[in-house]
Write an enzyme that holds these catalytic residues in place. Structure first.
Site, PDB file in Angstrom:
ATOM      1  N   ARG A  58       5.166  10.529  -2.381  1.00 31.38           N
ATOM      2  CA  ARG A  58       4.762  10.993  -0.992  1.00 31.38           C
ATOM      3  C   ARG A  58       6.281  10.750  -0.628  1.00 31.38           C
ATOM      4  NH1 ARG A  58       4.893   4.533   0.936  1.00 31.38           N
ATOM      5  NH2 ARG A  58       4.336   4.826   2.834  1.00 31.38           N
ATOM      6  N   ARG A  91      13.704   4.464  12.043  1.00 35.76           N
ATOM      7  CA  ARG A  91      12.212   5.087  11.760  1.00 35.76           C
ATOM      8  C   ARG A  91      11.868   4.485  13.490  1.00 35.76           C
ATOM      9  NH1 ARG A  91       9.877   4.810   6.157  1.00 35.76           N
ATOM     10  NH2 ARG A  91       8.479   6.328   7.658  1.00 35.76           N
ATOM     11  N   ASN A 116       8.109  -5.768  -1.215  1.00 30.77           N
ATOM     12  CA  ASN A 116       7.839  -4.805  -0.399  1.00 30.77           C
ATOM     13  C   ASN A 116       6.973  -4.803  -0.281  1.00 30.77           C
ATOM     14  OD1 ASN A 116       7.963  -2.270   1.050  1.00 30.77           O
ATOM     15  ND2 ASN A 116       9.660  -0.707  -0.104  1.00 30.77           N
ATOM     16  N   TYR A 154      12.049   8.665   0.843  1.00 35.81           N
ATOM     17  CA  TYR A 154      10.674   7.493  -0.478  1.00 35.81           C
ATOM     18  C   TYR A 154      12.099   8.138  -1.756  1.00 35.81           C
ATOM     19  CZ  TYR A 154       7.802   5.219   3.336  1.00 35.81           C
ATOM     20  OH  TYR A 154       7.590   4.606   4.866  1.00 35.81           O
ATOM     21  N   HIS A 183      12.452  -2.807   1.202  1.00 33.76           N
ATOM     22  CA  HIS A 183      12.443  -1.413   1.863  1.00 33.76           C
ATOM     23  C   HIS A 183      13.741  -0.293   1.707  1.00 33.76           C
ATOM     24  CE1 HIS A 183      10.005  -4.066   4.679  1.00 33.76           C
ATOM     25  NE2 HIS A 183      11.053  -4.242   5.220  1.00 33.76           N
ATOM     26  N   ILE A 184      12.518   0.561   1.225  1.00 38.76           N
ATOM     27  CA  ILE A 184      13.550   1.978   0.469  1.00 38.76           C
ATOM     28  C   ILE A 184      13.762   2.249   1.753  1.00 38.76           C
ATOM     29  CG2 ILE A 184      12.769   3.816  -0.457  1.00 38.76           C
ATOM     30  CD1 ILE A 184      10.203   2.724  -1.990  1.00 38.76           C
ATOM     31  N   SER A 185      13.698   2.791   2.617  1.00 38.61           N
ATOM     32  CA  SER A 185      14.189   3.577   3.575  1.00 38.61           C
ATOM     33  C   SER A 185      14.306   2.183   4.796  1.00 38.61           C
ATOM     34  CB  SER A 185      12.865   4.461   4.593  1.00 38.61           C
ATOM     35  OG  SER A 185      11.611   3.441   5.270  1.00 38.61           O
ATOM     36  N   HIS A 203       4.871  -5.163   8.925  1.00 34.16           N
ATOM     37  CA  HIS A 203       4.017  -4.687   9.995  1.00 34.16           C
ATOM     38  C   HIS A 203       3.141  -5.649  10.567  1.00 34.16           C
ATOM     39  CE1 HIS A 203       7.537  -2.236   8.942  1.00 34.16           C
ATOM     40  NE2 HIS A 203       6.989  -1.749   8.423  1.00 34.16           N
ATOM     41  N   ALA A 220       3.092  -1.258   4.886  1.00 35.42           N
ATOM     42  CA  ALA A 220       2.574  -0.844   6.294  1.00 35.42           C
ATOM     43  C   ALA A 220       2.392  -2.474   6.734  1.00 35.42           C
ATOM     44  CB  ALA A 220       1.539  -0.138   5.628  1.00 35.42           C
ATOM     45  N   PRO A 237       0.889  -1.399   0.434  1.00 35.64           N
ATOM     46  CA  PRO A 237      -0.010   0.175  -0.142  1.00 35.64           C
ATOM     47  C   PRO A 237       0.816   1.528  -0.055  1.00 35.64           C
ATOM     48  CG  PRO A 237      -0.495  -1.634   2.510  1.00 35.64           C
ATOM     49  CD  PRO A 237      -0.070  -2.091   1.330  1.00 35.64           C
ATOM     50  N   ASN A 238       0.197   2.352  -0.971  1.00 33.89           N
ATOM     51  CA  ASN A 238       0.314   3.820  -0.806  1.00 33.89           C
ATOM     52  C   ASN A 238       2.314   4.037  -1.962  1.00 33.89           C
ATOM     53  OD1 ASN A 238      -0.877   5.278   0.897  1.00 33.89           O
ATOM     54  ND2 ASN A 238      -0.597   3.993   2.581  1.00 33.89           N
ATOM     55  N   ASP A 281       2.019 -16.481   5.712  1.00 32.18           N
ATOM     56  CA  ASP A 281       1.475 -17.259   5.679  1.00 32.18           C
ATOM     57  C   ASP A 281       1.288 -17.691   4.175  1.00 32.18           C
ATOM     58  OD1 ASP A 281       1.080 -17.520   8.206  1.00 32.18           O
ATOM     59  OD2 ASP A 281      -1.373 -18.077   8.098  1.00 32.18           O
ATOM     60  N   GLU A 326      12.857  -9.723   1.218  1.00 29.85           N
ATOM     61  CA  GLU A 326      12.295  -8.489   1.191  1.00 29.85           C
ATOM     62  C   GLU A 326      12.945  -7.001   1.054  1.00 29.85           C
ATOM     63  OE1 GLU A 326      11.351  -9.380   5.907  1.00 29.85           O
ATOM     64  OE2 GLU A 326      10.261  -6.923   5.880  1.00 29.85           O
ATOM     65  N   ARG A 376       8.012   0.313  13.009  1.00 25.17           N
ATOM     66  CA  ARG A 376       8.497  -0.805  12.375  1.00 25.17           C
ATOM     67  C   ARG A 376       9.790  -0.912  12.345  1.00 25.17           C
ATOM     68  NH1 ARG A 376       5.792   3.299   8.219  1.00 25.17           N
ATOM     69  NH2 ARG A 376       5.127   5.110   9.157  1.00 25.17           N
TER      70      ARG A 376
HETATM   71  C1  DHK Z   1       7.107   2.029   3.120  1.00 29.36           C
HETATM   72  C2  DHK Z   1       6.540   1.659   3.367  1.00 29.36           C
HETATM   73  O1  DHK Z   1       4.655   2.263   3.124  1.00 29.36           O
HETATM   74  C3  DHK Z   1       6.113   1.492   5.243  1.00 29.36           C
HETATM   75  O2  DHK Z   1       5.015   1.186   5.663  1.00 29.36           O
HETATM   76  C4  DHK Z   1       6.534   0.846   5.405  1.00 29.36           C
HETATM   77  C5  DHK Z   1       8.623   0.661   3.407  1.00 29.36           C
HETATM   78  C6  DHK Z   1       8.786   1.063   4.616  1.00 29.36           C
HETATM   79  C7  DHK Z   1       9.673   1.235   2.638  1.00 29.36           C
HETATM   80  O3  DHK Z   1      10.763   1.744   3.751  1.00 29.36           O
HETATM   81  O4  DHK Z   1       9.431   1.284   1.599  1.00 29.36           O
HETATM   82  O5  DHK Z   1       7.184   0.907   7.342  1.00 29.36           O
END
Ligand code: DHK
Length: 142
Positions: free
Chosen positions: A19, A108, A75, A24, A101-103, A81, A78, A11-12, A88, A99, A112
Site C-alpha cells: 500500500r 500530510r 498505530n 509507508y 505512525h509510520i508516516s 483521527h 485512520a 485498518p489497512n 475511551d 502511539e 491527519r
Molecule cells: C496510517 C494510516 O493508515 C493513516 O490513516 C494515518 C498512519 C497515518 C501511519 O502513518 O502509520 O493517517
C-alpha cells in the site's frame, strides 16, 4: 519478569509493503512483527501483536490488555483521527500507551493532524517509518 506489551494495528496496515510504499515503505506487517519480536527478546519484552480493520476488534484487544499488559503500542491508522471509542478504551488502560505512525502525519493532509489517541498517549512517534515501532519498544524497556 518479562513485561508484556500489546502492539495494536488499525485498518489497512495488513497491506503494509503493498500500500502506497512511497508513504509507508516496503516492509510488510509480518516484517514489522518479526523485527519487534527479535528486539523484544533482546529487551526482555513479550509481544502480543494484532491487526484489524474493525474498530470493535481493536477495542476488544485494548480491554484484553487491561488484565495482562504492562504497555500498549498502537498505530490506530485512520481511526487515530476519528475514534472517540478507541480513546475511551485506552482511557480504561492503566499503564503506558505509545502511539506510532509510520508516516509524518503532520506533513500530510490537515485531517491527519488531529489525533484522539494523543489525548491519552504518553508518547507519540511519527515519521520514522517502521523503525518507530522498535523505538517504542526501547521506551518500554527503560
Ligand atoms: C496510517 C494510516 O493508515 C493513516 O490513516 C494515518 C498512519 C497515518 C501511519 O502513518 O502509520 O493517517
Amino acid at each position: 519478569m518479562s513485561k508484556l506489551i500489546y502492539v495494536l494495528n488499525g485498518p489497512n496496515l495488513n497491506l503494509l509493503g503493498k500500500r502506497q510504499p512511497e508513504i509507508y515503505g516496503d516492509e510488510t506487517l509480518q516484517d514489522v512483527e518479526d523485527k519487534m519480536r527479535q528486539r523484544g527478546t533482546e529487551l526482555d519484552l513479550t509481544i502480543e501483536f494484532f491487526q484489524s480493520n474493525h474498530e470493535g476488534e481493536i477495542i476488544d484487544q485494548i480491554h484484553a490488555a487491561r488484565d495482562h499488559a504492562q504497555g500498549i503500542i498502537i498505530n490506530p491508522a485512520a481511526y487515530t483521527h476519528t475514534s472517540v471509542a478507541i480513546l475511551d478504551a485506552l482511557n480504561t488502560f492503566e499503564s503506558a500507551v505509545v502511539e506510532v505512525h509510520i508516516s509524518n502525519v503532520h506533513k500530510r493532509e490537515s485531517f491527519r493532524h488531529h489525533s484522539y489517541v494523543s489525548l491519552r498517549a504518553e508518547a507519540v512517534i511519527a515519521g520514522m517509518g517502521t523503525l518507530g515501532y522498535r523505538v517504542a519498544l526501547e521506551y518500554f524497556a527503560q
